[in-house]
Design an enzyme around this catalytic site. Sequence first.
Site, PDB file in Angstrom:
ATOM      1  CE  LYS A  98      -3.802   1.964   2.782  1.00 32.87           C
ATOM      2  NZ  LYS A  98      -4.557   1.812   4.053  1.00 32.87           N
TER       3      LYS A  98
ATOM      4  CB  SER B 136      -8.034   3.469   3.101  1.00 38.10           C
ATOM      5  OG  SER B 136      -7.098   2.905   3.997  1.00 38.10           O
TER       6      SER B 136
ATOM      7  CB  SER C  32      -8.005   0.756   6.121  1.00 33.97           C
ATOM      8  OG  SER C  32      -8.740   1.943   6.057  1.00 33.97           O
TER       9      SER C  32
END
Lengths: 94, 456
Positions: free
Chosen positions: B45, B121, B145
């Site tokens: 990420k 997210s 997330s």
Amino acid sequence: MKLTAEEVKKIARLARLKLTDKEIEQYQSQLSEVLTYIKQLDEVKGTAGATRMTAATNVMSDDEVTNQPRTKELLAGAPLTEGDSIKVKAVFDE
Amino acid sequence: MSSQSSDVSRQTSDSTGAYLNRYDVKASMDALANGSLKDVPVAIKDIIVVANDYPSTAASKILEPFKSPYDATVIKKLSEAGAVITGKTNLDEFAMGSSTENSALGKTVNPWDESRVPGGSSGGSAAAVASGDAPLALGTDTGGSVRQPAAFCGVVGFKPTYGRVSRYGLVAMASSLDQAGMFGRKVEDVATLLQAVAGPDQEHDATSVDQPIPDFRKALTGDVKGLKVGLPKEYFIDGIQSEVEKAVRTAADELKAAGAEVTEVSLPHTKYSIAIYYIIMPAESSSNLARYDGIRYGLSVPDATSLLDTYLETREQGFGDEVKRRIMLGTYVLSAGYYDAYYKKAEAVRSVIRQEFDEVFKNVDVLLTPTTPTTAFKIGEKTDDPLRMYLNDIFTVPANLAGLPAISVPAGFDKQGLPIGLQLMGKQWDEETVLRTAHAYESKHDWHAKSPGDSK
């Protein structure tokens, strides 16, 4: 409760955000909606004090300089530099 | 273009928009079956900094030009384990969102249905694993997330105990809630990834904790006899998709049939979780994001007339709508005269939530709940209504407030063919029981072997 435009502008100043008139209007209603929602916490009476996330313990180390100078590396990310310094706009009037 | 890579895992094109920057690397999945990450591809990420020629952006314009001078501790540990980083995946800007729609730099779609969000997210990491591009990925989990996009994309997503994994090099959002998390197709693979990155980092992260690190793969015994599973009744509420509830209740029956004891428990303050979260998270975020000033790194607007103007112009152009909204909210709840009414109050109720979990965990070993109230929603469906978007995190936020380990495991599909996720939460530092239960459940099904595009 609904935030006034003045309140939203004041928070924006504190937060160093520049908002358009449209954003101010939008945040007036959106922030008010969230603030109204979080007010439900007032229903909870009697609590257990502050939170500590983990049972942290002291970490000891010898008082030695271990870091190497990384001036060039760190300055590489700065938009404006002069010599080994980061350049900013003047804070005081001449 | 060069000929196709010989490696199976790298042949897929990035059709879901999972990556912001996809590296050209050679990797092999061979070692993974033996619990090793040697040459194994791992997607990262883009809120986790990597010191290389690519930027670390947090999917924000304000960090778009930023190249990190250092590696995050988790990256250092992955390199030591021999893993190969496949690139940086898309996310909601600064991890603020539940759909990856708040990315300022790219669009990611759900691999199972391109008209739907991948969750967020860490939506890019979830999509990269679900689409078969990488067998493993790292994300971050502040309010769900990792677990929520894992549920939406039909993969395993795990958030360890707060303090289990170093946060050094994770671009900070809400420091008392943030934790690195792992994605994989199977629980076993997630355990391997956890093993590689777990452990204290006393030089760089004072909230990481020196706890014994077990062999997580050894915990996957397949045995749940005598295991005490709690079903918290507050997680089975009105508005939950019936197929999601059914999947979780069926899982409870299956665990029971395998020898576990299943009981209903109560966590009455659960309903306040989102209210607490939307005070503490923006408060900590607004402080953390004060560092983006256009002076030291990242975006800077050159034609500002004064120092204050530099801050204002840079932040105006650099931050997206949701980020500004949370900075505003956080600044408000921390401002003079409101601190006690909001932040202090939220911290106090948060401690009640923690106590409630402590009490329940005296009687059960693990809690079984849905990960999300519904399966993946449509792109654009919730973007105009922040509060509705926030409520989507109702089942995942409590584990962050209490710092507990929690996992989302695939639990079948709804009528539209969209993946369903179930969540297991455990005691602090008891990742083993969470992983063991998840693995035992997983081994009774072949959902993890299904891929988007398979005939259903």
